[in-house]
Enzyme design. Structure first.
Site, PDB file in Angstrom:
ATOM      1  N   GLY A  14       0.826  -1.216   0.000  1.00 48.68           N
ATOM      2  CA  GLY A  14       0.000   0.000   0.000  1.00 48.68           C
ATOM      3  C   GLY A  14       0.855   1.258   0.000  1.00 48.68           C
ATOM      4  CG  ASP A  61      -5.952 -12.550   3.245  1.00 50.60           C
ATOM      5  OD1 ASP A  61      -6.599 -11.919   4.116  1.00 50.60           O
ATOM      6  OD2 ASP A  61      -6.242 -12.538   2.043  1.00 50.60           O
ATOM      7  CB  SER A  87      -7.351   1.582   3.778  1.00 44.85           C
ATOM      8  OG  SER A  87      -7.128   1.870   2.418  1.00 44.85           O
ATOM      9  CB  THR A 128      -7.988   6.307  10.826  1.00 43.62           C
ATOM     10  OG1 THR A 128      -8.662   7.286  10.032  1.00 43.62           O
ATOM     11  CG2 THR A 128      -9.044   5.365  11.385  1.00 43.62           C
ATOM     12  CD  GLU A 130     -13.276   8.577   7.983  1.00 45.49           C
ATOM     13  OE1 GLU A 130     -14.357   8.004   8.111  1.00 45.49           O
ATOM     14  OE2 GLU A 130     -13.169   9.695   7.477  1.00 45.49           O
ATOM     15  CE1 TYR A 152     -10.182   2.140   7.203  1.00 44.49           C
ATOM     16  CE2 TYR A 152     -10.906   4.289   8.015  1.00 44.49           C
ATOM     17  CZ  TYR A 152      -9.886   3.405   7.685  1.00 44.49           C
ATOM     18  OH  TYR A 152      -8.570   3.795   7.834  1.00 44.49           O
ATOM     19  CE  LYS A 156      -7.728   1.266   9.848  1.00 42.84           C
ATOM     20  NZ  LYS A 156      -6.347   0.769   9.907  1.00 42.84           N
ATOM     21  NE  ARG A 187      -4.769   8.725   0.048  1.00 38.60           N
ATOM     22  CZ  ARG A 187      -5.349   8.130   1.084  1.00 38.60           C
ATOM     23  NH1 ARG A 187      -5.174   6.833   1.301  1.00 38.60           N
ATOM     24  NH2 ARG A 187      -6.095   8.823   1.918  1.00 38.60           N
TER      25      ARG A 187
HETATM   26  P1  NAP Z   1      -3.665   1.264   1.294  1.00 39.61           P
HETATM   27  O1  NAP Z   1      -2.803   1.951   0.265  1.00 39.61           O
HETATM   28  O2  NAP Z   1      -5.086   0.976   0.979  1.00 39.61           O
HETATM   29  O3  NAP Z   1      -2.920  -0.110   1.675  1.00 39.61           O
HETATM   30  C1  NAP Z   1      -3.604  -1.112   2.377  1.00 39.61           C
HETATM   31  C2  NAP Z   1      -2.744  -2.369   2.417  1.00 39.61           C
HETATM   32  O4  NAP Z   1      -3.479  -3.390   3.095  1.00 39.61           O
HETATM   33  C3  NAP Z   1      -2.370  -2.940   1.046  1.00 39.61           C
HETATM   34  O5  NAP Z   1      -1.059  -3.424   1.083  1.00 39.61           O
HETATM   35  C4  NAP Z   1      -3.341  -4.106   0.900  1.00 39.61           C
HETATM   36  O6  NAP Z   1      -2.873  -5.131   0.058  1.00 39.61           O
HETATM   37  C5  NAP Z   1      -3.397  -4.591   2.338  1.00 39.61           C
HETATM   38  N1  NAP Z   1      -4.549  -5.465   2.591  1.00 39.61           N
HETATM   39  C6  NAP Z   1      -5.854  -5.217   2.322  1.00 39.61           C
HETATM   40  N2  NAP Z   1      -6.617  -6.269   2.701  1.00 39.61           N
HETATM   41  C7  NAP Z   1      -5.783  -7.191   3.223  1.00 39.61           C
HETATM   42  C8  NAP Z   1      -5.954  -8.486   3.771  1.00 39.61           C
HETATM   43  N3  NAP Z   1      -7.153  -9.083   3.843  1.00 39.61           N
HETATM   44  N4  NAP Z   1      -4.851  -9.151   4.203  1.00 39.61           N
HETATM   45  C9  NAP Z   1      -3.627  -8.599   4.111  1.00 39.61           C
HETATM   46  N5  NAP Z   1      -3.384  -7.383   3.585  1.00 39.61           N
HETATM   47  C10 NAP Z   1      -4.454  -6.681   3.151  1.00 39.61           C
HETATM   48  O7  NAP Z   1      -3.659   2.085   2.655  1.00 39.61           O
HETATM   49  P2  NAP Z   1      -2.651   3.238   3.150  1.00 39.61           P
HETATM   50  O8  NAP Z   1      -3.168   4.545   2.699  1.00 39.61           O
HETATM   51  O9  NAP Z   1      -1.266   2.839   2.862  1.00 39.61           O
HETATM   52  O10 NAP Z   1      -2.926   3.191   4.720  1.00 39.61           O
HETATM   53  C11 NAP Z   1      -2.207   2.290   5.568  1.00 39.61           C
HETATM   54  C12 NAP Z   1      -2.996   2.043   6.834  1.00 39.61           C
HETATM   55  O11 NAP Z   1      -3.212   3.288   7.513  1.00 39.61           O
HETATM   56  C13 NAP Z   1      -4.388   1.461   6.629  1.00 39.61           C
HETATM   57  O12 NAP Z   1      -4.654   0.631   7.733  1.00 39.61           O
HETATM   58  C14 NAP Z   1      -5.311   2.660   6.660  1.00 39.61           C
HETATM   59  O13 NAP Z   1      -6.602   2.280   7.063  1.00 39.61           O
HETATM   60  C15 NAP Z   1      -4.607   3.515   7.694  1.00 39.61           C
HETATM   61  N6  NAP Z   1      -4.777   4.966   7.567  1.00 39.61           N
HETATM   62  C16 NAP Z   1      -4.533   5.575   6.373  1.00 39.61           C
HETATM   63  C17 NAP Z   1      -4.642   6.959   6.294  1.00 39.61           C
HETATM   64  C18 NAP Z   1      -4.370   7.681   4.998  1.00 39.61           C
HETATM   65  O14 NAP Z   1      -4.765   8.855   4.891  1.00 39.61           O
HETATM   66  N7  NAP Z   1      -3.670   7.067   4.053  1.00 39.61           N
HETATM   67  C19 NAP Z   1      -4.984   7.704   7.427  1.00 39.61           C
HETATM   68  C20 NAP Z   1      -5.191   7.032   8.640  1.00 39.61           C
HETATM   69  C21 NAP Z   1      -5.064   5.657   8.700  1.00 39.61           C
HETATM   70  P3  NAP Z   1      -3.180  -5.183  -1.540  1.00 39.61           P
HETATM   71  O15 NAP Z   1      -2.110  -4.337  -2.172  1.00 39.61           O
HETATM   72  O16 NAP Z   1      -3.087  -6.600  -1.845  1.00 39.61           O
HETATM   73  O17 NAP Z   1      -4.548  -4.598  -1.723  1.00 39.61           O
HETATM   74  O1  G4F Z   2     -10.277  10.519  -0.142  1.00 38.50           O
HETATM   75  P1  G4F Z   2     -11.364   9.895   0.644  1.00 38.50           P
HETATM   76  O2  G4F Z   2     -11.995   8.676   0.096  1.00 38.50           O
HETATM   77  O3  G4F Z   2     -10.763   9.668   2.091  1.00 38.50           O
HETATM   78  P2  G4F Z   2     -11.454   9.467   3.538  1.00 38.50           P
HETATM   79  O4  G4F Z   2     -12.825   8.961   3.422  1.00 38.50           O
HETATM   80  O5  G4F Z   2     -11.239  10.725   4.300  1.00 38.50           O
HETATM   81  O6  G4F Z   2     -10.555   8.293   4.141  1.00 38.50           O
HETATM   82  C1  G4F Z   2      -9.121   8.299   4.045  1.00 38.50           C
HETATM   83  O7  G4F Z   2      -8.593   8.985   5.157  1.00 38.50           O
HETATM   84  C2  G4F Z   2      -8.855   8.369   6.424  1.00 38.50           C
HETATM   85  C3  G4F Z   2      -8.211   9.263   7.488  1.00 38.50           C
HETATM   86  O8  G4F Z   2      -9.141  10.241   7.899  1.00 38.50           O
HETATM   87  C4  G4F Z   2      -8.249   6.979   6.422  1.00 38.50           C
HETATM   88  F1  G4F Z   2      -8.456   6.396   7.635  1.00 38.50           F
HETATM   89  C5  G4F Z   2      -8.874   6.152   5.324  1.00 38.50           C
HETATM   90  O9  G4F Z   2      -8.235   4.873   5.290  1.00 38.50           O
HETATM   91  C6  G4F Z   2      -8.640   6.856   4.000  1.00 38.50           C
HETATM   92  O10 G4F Z   2      -7.257   6.841   3.720  1.00 38.50           O
HETATM   93  O11 G4F Z   2     -12.537  10.967   0.860  1.00 38.50           O
HETATM   94  C7  G4F Z   2     -12.286  12.238   1.392  1.00 38.50           C
HETATM   95  C8  G4F Z   2     -13.559  13.080   1.286  1.00 38.50           C
HETATM   96  C9  G4F Z   2     -14.827  12.370   1.795  1.00 38.50           C
HETATM   97  O12 G4F Z   2     -15.601  13.271   2.541  1.00 38.50           O
HETATM   98  C10 G4F Z   2     -15.581  12.014   0.523  1.00 38.50           C
HETATM   99  O13 G4F Z   2     -17.001  11.949   0.682  1.00 38.50           O
HETATM  100  O14 G4F Z   2     -13.801  13.350  -0.105  1.00 38.50           O
HETATM  101  C11 G4F Z   2     -15.180  13.178  -0.361  1.00 38.50           C
HETATM  102  N1  G4F Z   2     -15.370  12.899  -1.790  1.00 38.50           N
HETATM  103  C12 G4F Z   2     -16.077  13.682  -2.644  1.00 38.50           C
HETATM  104  N2  G4F Z   2     -16.102  13.111  -3.869  1.00 38.50           N
HETATM  105  C13 G4F Z   2     -14.936  11.841  -2.468  1.00 38.50           C
HETATM  106  C14 G4F Z   2     -15.389  11.967  -3.760  1.00 38.50           C
HETATM  107  N3  G4F Z   2     -14.177  10.788  -2.065  1.00 38.50           N
HETATM  108  C15 G4F Z   2     -13.864   9.859  -3.002  1.00 38.50           C
HETATM  109  N4  G4F Z   2     -13.084   8.829  -2.630  1.00 38.50           N
HETATM  110  N5  G4F Z   2     -14.310   9.928  -4.302  1.00 38.50           N
HETATM  111  C16 G4F Z   2     -15.086  10.966  -4.735  1.00 38.50           C
HETATM  112  O15 G4F Z   2     -15.471  11.022  -5.894  1.00 38.50           O
END
Ligand code: NAP
Ligand code: G4F
Length: 351
Positions: A14, A61, A87, A128, A130, A152, A156, A187
């Site tokens: 990821g 997994d 995620s 998170t 969230e 989600y 979490k 991303r």
């Molecule tokens: P991401 O790009 O969606 O990566 C998620 C990872 O989890 C991928 O490697 C995916 O593998 C793996 N995965 C999904 N389902 C699985 C399963 N059943 N078994 C094993 N592995 C699995 O997420 P990210 O943005 O890097 O975020 C990393 C972590 O931080 C997540 O837990 C997310 O919820 C949390 N988080 C993210 C944000 C953010 O803004 N990015 C903020 C707060 C918290 P595949 O490649 O095979 O799909």
């Molecule tokens: O980019 P998003 O899908 O991220 P969201 O829902 O904030 O979640 C991400 O951040 C979290 C941390 O706060 C992580 F925990 C989570 O794993 C993930 O990385 O959406 C951001 C905002 C939302 O309010 C959504 O409703 O953008 C709004 N949005 C508007 N149009 C959209 C869209 N989101 C997506 N994905 N696609 C749209 O077309």
């Protein structure tokens, strides 16, 4: 064992997994990562960062406890960074049970394996913003009560608490990083920032002519992912485990993100945005702003890349990729494999 510290990253394929792997390799760690056996491998981020040959991959997994146990036995880690999850918030409304199993119970599978194999292993949980949910107090710090607004976030929340329970009940060094949204050119394309940066690049080059979005009034505290992974490592280097908010303390709406992204290619966003109901969620978090003062005080961490620079980094990288693609170049990158969202058959999430 070599003299190097061992780190195991669940979800190394990821966004955060890839940046964290690079960060830990640069720190001299031997890095192991779990990946899922998909019918088509998904290693483009590790290849894009030129670290694919330097890491050690273990198939596992989160739905399959024995594979998680094996990953820990094989890697003999000093530190486990548990990043793997389903995620995507929108997908959690479509697949609430799978999300609970993976994003919720999956964490207990990892913690149980640690407890039985070696309870000295330090554990990072990817919590998170969230968790705070909608209509909550801002700015949000470690003391604001949680109020999750999606399957989600509920999953979490379970993981957040189980991490604290293993910390207090079994004396495991287990910390929660409450990370606010963090973005980058790595991303996933489902998330709104990358969806926009990718579409803006295509529109500027004449490959596409509109973007369909949902709720553009939602506001997020967006930071830069490579900086956020450092905070994960810092949390595991402290004397005691604890929970920390990681954020920028600034919020912008999706609309402002769109406007700034179009400005970079000298276009007026009004000409290209369409609203599509399918991207509205049954519940949406309206406003997230994180107060990272505890992380600054205890970890010495603070964000450097701010909103304008983040938008520019993302749009310019997607432009560069599509320009290379138009010249016939092939390189590790996700966009060409993505089906246009307009063609994906789903019902509106709102009934
Ligand atoms: P991401 O790009 O969606 O990566 C998620 C990872 O989890 C991928 O490697 C995916 O593998 C793996 N995965 C999904 N389902 C699985 C399963 N059943 N078994 C094993 N592995 C699995 O997420 P990210 O943005 O890097 O975020 C990393 C972590 O931080 C997540 O837990 C997310 O919820 C949390 N988080 C993210 C944000 C953010 O803004 N990015 C903020 C707060 C918290 P595949 O490649 O095979 O799909
Ligand atoms: O980019 P998003 O899908 O991220 P969201 O829902 O904030 O979640 C991400 O951040 C979290 C941390 O706060 C992580 F925990 C989570 O794993 C993930 O990385 O959406 C951001 C905002 C939302 O309010 C959504 O409703 O953008 C709004 N949005 C508007 N149009 C959209 C869209 N989101 C997506 N994905 N696609 C749209 O077309």
């Amino acid at each position: 064992m070599t003299g190097k510290k061992h780190a195991l990253i669940t979800g190394i394929t990821g966004q955060d997994g890839a940046y964290l792997a690079k960060f830990l390799l640069d720190k001299g760690y031997k890095v192991f990562g779990t990946y899922r056996r998909l019918s088509t491998p998904n290693f483009w981020r590790l290849q894009a960062l030129n670290i694919f040959e330097k890491i050690n991959l273990i198939p596992a997994d989160l739905l399959d406890a024995p594979s998680v146990i094996e990953a820990i036995e094989i890697s003999e880690p000093d530190e486990v960074y548990h990043l793997a999850a389903q995620s995507f918030v929108a997908a959690s409304f479509e697949q609430p049970i799978g999300t609970a199993e993976i994003t919720g119970i999956g964490t207990t599978r990892v913690l149980e394996a640690i407890r039985h194999i070696n309870s000295k292993i330090r554990f990072y949980q990817a919590s998170t913003s969230e968790l705070y949910g909608r209509r909550n107090t801002v700015p949000q710090n470690e003391n604001i009560p949680f109020s999750p607004s999606s399957p989600y976030a509920a999953a979490k929340l379970y993981s957040y608490w189980i991490t604290k329970i293993y910390r207090e009940g079994y004396n495991i060094f287990a910390s929660n990083g409450i990370l606010f949204n963090h973005e980058s050119p790595l991303r996933g394309m489902e998330f709104v920032t990358r969806k926009v940066s990718n579409a803006v690049a295509k529109i500027a080059l004449g490959i596409e002519n509109s973007i369909e979005l949902g709720n553009i009034e939602a506001q997020r505290d967006w930071g830069y992912a490579p900086e956020y992974v450092e905070s994960m490592w810092l949390m595991l280097q402290q004397e005691k485990p604890d929970d920390y908010v990681i954020a920028t303390n600034e919020a912008h709406s999706v609309k402002i993100f769109v406007e700034e992204a179009f400005k970079i290619v000298n276009l007026d966003w009004h000409d290209y945005i369409k609203q599509d109901e399918r991207f509205l969620r049954p519940l949406d978090v309206d406003l997230l702003i994180g107060d990272y003062s505890k992380a600054k005080r205890d970890l010495g961490w603070e964000p450097k890349i701010r909103f304008d620079s983040l938008v520019e980094i993302m749009v310019k990288e997607d432009l560069r990729r599509w320009e290379r693609w138009l010249k016939g170049e092939h390189f590790p990158w996700d966009a060409p494999s993505y089906q246009s969202e307009a063609k994906i058959l789903t019902r509106s999430l709102r009934v």
